[in-house]
Design a protein around this motif. Structure first.
Motif, PDB file in Angstrom:
ATOM      1  N   UNK A   1     -12.479   5.326  13.760  1.00 28.59           N
ATOM      2  CA  UNK A   1     -11.500   5.616  13.152  1.00 28.59           C
ATOM      3  C   UNK A   1     -11.777   6.714  12.220  1.00 28.59           C
ATOM      4  N   UNK A   2     -11.127   7.659  12.056  1.00 26.49           N
ATOM      5  CA  UNK A   2     -11.518   8.849  11.212  1.00 26.49           C
ATOM      6  C   UNK A   2     -10.577   8.852   9.632  1.00 26.49           C
ATOM      7  N   UNK A   3      -9.564   7.936   9.864  1.00 28.65           N
ATOM      8  CA  UNK A   3      -8.928   7.881   8.628  1.00 28.65           C
ATOM      9  C   UNK A   3      -7.964   6.620   8.346  1.00 28.65           C
ATOM     10  N   UNK A   4      -7.741   6.303   7.228  1.00 33.41           N
ATOM     11  CA  UNK A   4      -6.969   5.053   7.107  1.00 33.41           C
ATOM     12  C   UNK A   4      -5.598   5.701   6.657  1.00 33.41           C
ATOM     13  N   UNK A   5      -4.385   5.274   7.061  1.00 31.60           N
ATOM     14  CA  UNK A   5      -2.934   5.539   6.638  1.00 31.60           C
ATOM     15  C   UNK A   5      -2.572   4.455   5.826  1.00 31.60           C
ATOM     16  N   UNK A   6      -2.289   4.730   4.544  1.00 31.42           N
ATOM     17  CA  UNK A   6      -1.907   3.785   3.538  1.00 31.42           C
ATOM     18  C   UNK A   6      -0.531   4.000   3.235  1.00 31.42           C
ATOM     19  N   UNK A   7       0.432   3.082   3.352  1.00 30.85           N
ATOM     20  CA  UNK A   7       1.813   3.145   2.735  1.00 30.85           C
ATOM     21  C   UNK A   7       2.386   1.799   2.252  1.00 30.85           C
ATOM     22  N   UNK A   8       3.047   1.934   1.331  1.00 32.37           N
ATOM     23  CA  UNK A   8       3.669   0.896   0.761  1.00 32.37           C
ATOM     24  C   UNK A   8       5.028   0.487   1.293  1.00 32.37           C
ATOM     25  N   UNK A   9       5.371  -0.925   1.039  1.00 31.81           N
ATOM     26  CA  UNK A   9       6.890  -1.293   1.408  1.00 31.81           C
ATOM     27  C   UNK A   9       7.327  -2.235   0.646  1.00 31.81           C
ATOM     28  N   UNK A  10       8.400  -2.383   0.683  1.00 33.14           N
ATOM     29  CA  UNK A  10       9.131  -3.629  -0.270  1.00 33.14           C
ATOM     30  C   UNK A  10      10.551  -4.192   0.455  1.00 33.14           C
ATOM     31  N   UNK A  11      10.589  -5.247   1.153  1.00 34.49           N
ATOM     32  CA  UNK A  11      11.806  -5.698   1.768  1.00 34.49           C
ATOM     33  C   UNK A  11      12.767  -4.734   2.171  1.00 34.49           C
ATOM     34  N   UNK A  12      12.285  -3.716   3.017  1.00 37.06           N
ATOM     35  CA  UNK A  12      13.089  -2.595   3.644  1.00 37.06           C
ATOM     36  C   UNK A  12      12.574  -2.443   5.343  1.00 37.06           C
TER      37      UNK A  12
ATOM     38  N   UNK B   1      -6.910   6.680  13.788  1.00 37.52           N
ATOM     39  CA  UNK B   1      -6.550   6.306  12.515  1.00 37.52           C
ATOM     40  C   UNK B   1      -6.286   4.520  12.414  1.00 37.52           C
ATOM     41  N   UNK B   2      -6.367   4.323  11.490  1.00 36.69           N
ATOM     42  CA  UNK B   2      -5.669   2.701  11.349  1.00 36.69           C
ATOM     43  C   UNK B   2      -4.701   2.707  10.375  1.00 36.69           C
ATOM     44  N   UNK B   3      -3.829   2.079  10.200  1.00 34.65           N
ATOM     45  CA  UNK B   3      -2.377   1.751   9.236  1.00 34.65           C
ATOM     46  C   UNK B   3      -2.809   0.663   8.340  1.00 34.65           C
ATOM     47  N   UNK B   4      -2.605   0.723   7.078  1.00 35.94           N
ATOM     48  CA  UNK B   4      -2.628  -0.077   6.276  1.00 35.94           C
ATOM     49  C   UNK B   4      -1.433  -0.276   5.323  1.00 35.94           C
ATOM     50  N   UNK B   5      -0.485  -1.297   5.851  1.00 37.49           N
ATOM     51  CA  UNK B   5       0.725  -1.511   5.134  1.00 37.49           C
ATOM     52  C   UNK B   5       0.524  -2.164   3.832  1.00 37.49           C
ATOM     53  N   UNK B   6       1.079  -1.623   2.664  1.00 36.36           N
ATOM     54  CA  UNK B   6       0.492  -2.221   1.428  1.00 36.36           C
ATOM     55  C   UNK B   6       2.016  -2.750   0.898  1.00 36.36           C
ATOM     56  N   UNK B   7       2.043  -4.093   1.124  1.00 35.83           N
ATOM     57  CA  UNK B   7       3.299  -4.786   0.914  1.00 35.83           C
ATOM     58  C   UNK B   7       3.275  -5.407  -0.607  1.00 35.83           C
ATOM     59  N   UNK B   8       4.226  -4.986  -1.209  1.00 36.68           N
ATOM     60  CA  UNK B   8       4.468  -5.534  -2.645  1.00 36.68           C
ATOM     61  C   UNK B   8       5.423  -6.434  -2.995  1.00 36.68           C
ATOM     62  N   UNK B   9       5.075  -7.679  -2.044  1.00 38.61           N
ATOM     63  CA  UNK B   9       5.918  -8.815  -2.101  1.00 38.61           C
ATOM     64  C   UNK B   9       6.945  -9.015  -0.988  1.00 38.61           C
ATOM     65  N   UNK B  10       6.958  -8.566  -0.017  1.00 38.01           N
ATOM     66  CA  UNK B  10       8.192  -8.642   0.768  1.00 38.01           C
ATOM     67  C   UNK B  10       8.256 -10.020   1.402  1.00 38.01           C
ATOM     68  N   UNK B  11       9.519 -10.104   1.765  1.00 34.43           N
ATOM     69  CA  UNK B  11       9.930 -11.547   2.247  1.00 34.43           C
ATOM     70  C   UNK B  11       9.461 -11.755   3.776  1.00 34.43           C
ATOM     71  N   UNK B  12       9.588 -12.706   4.566  1.00 33.23           N
ATOM     72  CA  UNK B  12       8.991 -13.117   5.703  1.00 33.23           C
ATOM     73  C   UNK B  12       9.418 -12.255   6.980  1.00 33.23           C
TER      74      UNK B  12
END
Length: 271
Positions: free
Chosen positions: A1-12, A31-42
């Motif tokens: 992998x050459x990069x990590x793509x990081x993005x946040x989400x919250x119940x959306x 690349x890899x995807x890293x989903x930064x989840x700030x407390x979302x639901x199931x």
């Protein structure tokens, strides 16, 4: 992998799925995807698990309990979870054009960070965009957007500028190449040197403050706002309040005045 793509989400989940569609058709898959989840639901977890099995791109889901708007903290946890040396940051409400990751990779440079922008869409078009519109890239076509209610504006050049024109506009734009949370990238080692995002800061300028500490360290911004393209889906912002803005502005002023490069409440807080 050459990069990590990081993005946040919250119940959306609706917006998150459109963003994942955008990353599924990138011109590079390295690349890899890293989903930064700030407390979302199931429901968010279930959606991410679904795409972990459907996409040929690794997805890492980093979750923390819901404790209000704590985006800085979850982004720091995502930095720790990343497995590459180059990190691309965007948001869970920004659909990337198919060359988004490749553009960041092609423009990366030692001692620099990259500063991109976004193209804001109204709510009616944000809702209208379908999976087919993302996969076919219609949602980046100015003609398609204007047919569906987008007003004509010079800003539309963000979507239509190609090659030389995009480079020229990057050079001519008066906008400072700041760290913009929806579209920025840099070397992991540089972000670690400044201890990542300041976790004392909630909504309002926490991304810019990180960029200011990078600048204080000698890592300068490089403008790619007309080259690395994403469209921003509209949404309510119930977490915005004047008290938080005032607090964050005071922190940013102190960072600039004292030429700080390090925050005590950053990545190391999560180790």
């Amino acid at each position: 992998m050459k990069a990590s793509v990081i993005f946040s989400t919250y119940n959306s989940e609706e917006w998150l799925e459109k963003v994942i569609w955008g990353f599924s058709v990138q011109t590079t898959k390295d690349f890899e995807i890293i989903i930064a989840d700030d407390g979302s639901r199931e429901a968010t977890k279930n959606l991410i698990e679904k795409y972990k099995t459907e996409l040929d791109i690794p997805i890492i889901h980093v979750w923390q309990e819901d404790n209000g708007f704590q985006k800085s903290q979850i982004l720091n946890k995502a930095i720790l979870a990343s497995t590459t040396d180059y990190l691309i940051f965007t948001d869970g409400d920004c659909i990337p054009r198919k060359d988004f990751v490749e553009t960041h990779l092609n423009n990366r440079e030692s001692g620099r960070f990259l500063s991109g922008g976004y193209f804001m869409l109204p709510m009616n078009i944000s809702k209208l965009i379908s999976k087919e519109d993302v996969l076919s890239q219609k949602c980046f076509d100015v003609n398609w957007l204007t047919q569906n209610g987008l007003k004509k504006s010079f800003k539309n050049n963000k979507l239509s500028a190609k090659a030389f024109k995009a480079k020229l506009l990057n050079f001519l734009t008066p906008t400072k190449p700041s760290w913009n949370g929806h579209n920025a990238s840099g070397w992991k080692k540089d972000l670690v040197k400044i201890n990542g995002f300041n976790q004392e800061m909630q909504y309002g300028g926490q991304d810019r403050e990180l960029g200011e500490r990078l600048e204080n360290l000698g890592i300068k911004g490089k403008q790619i706002r007309y080259s690395a393209i994403c469209v921003h889906l509209d949404h309510a912002r119930g977490y915005v309040n004047p008290e938080t803005w005032a607090k964050n502005n005071a922190i940013r002023k102190n960072t600039r005045d004292q030429k700080l490069t390090w925050t005590e409440k950053g990545i190391t807080t999560n180790l």
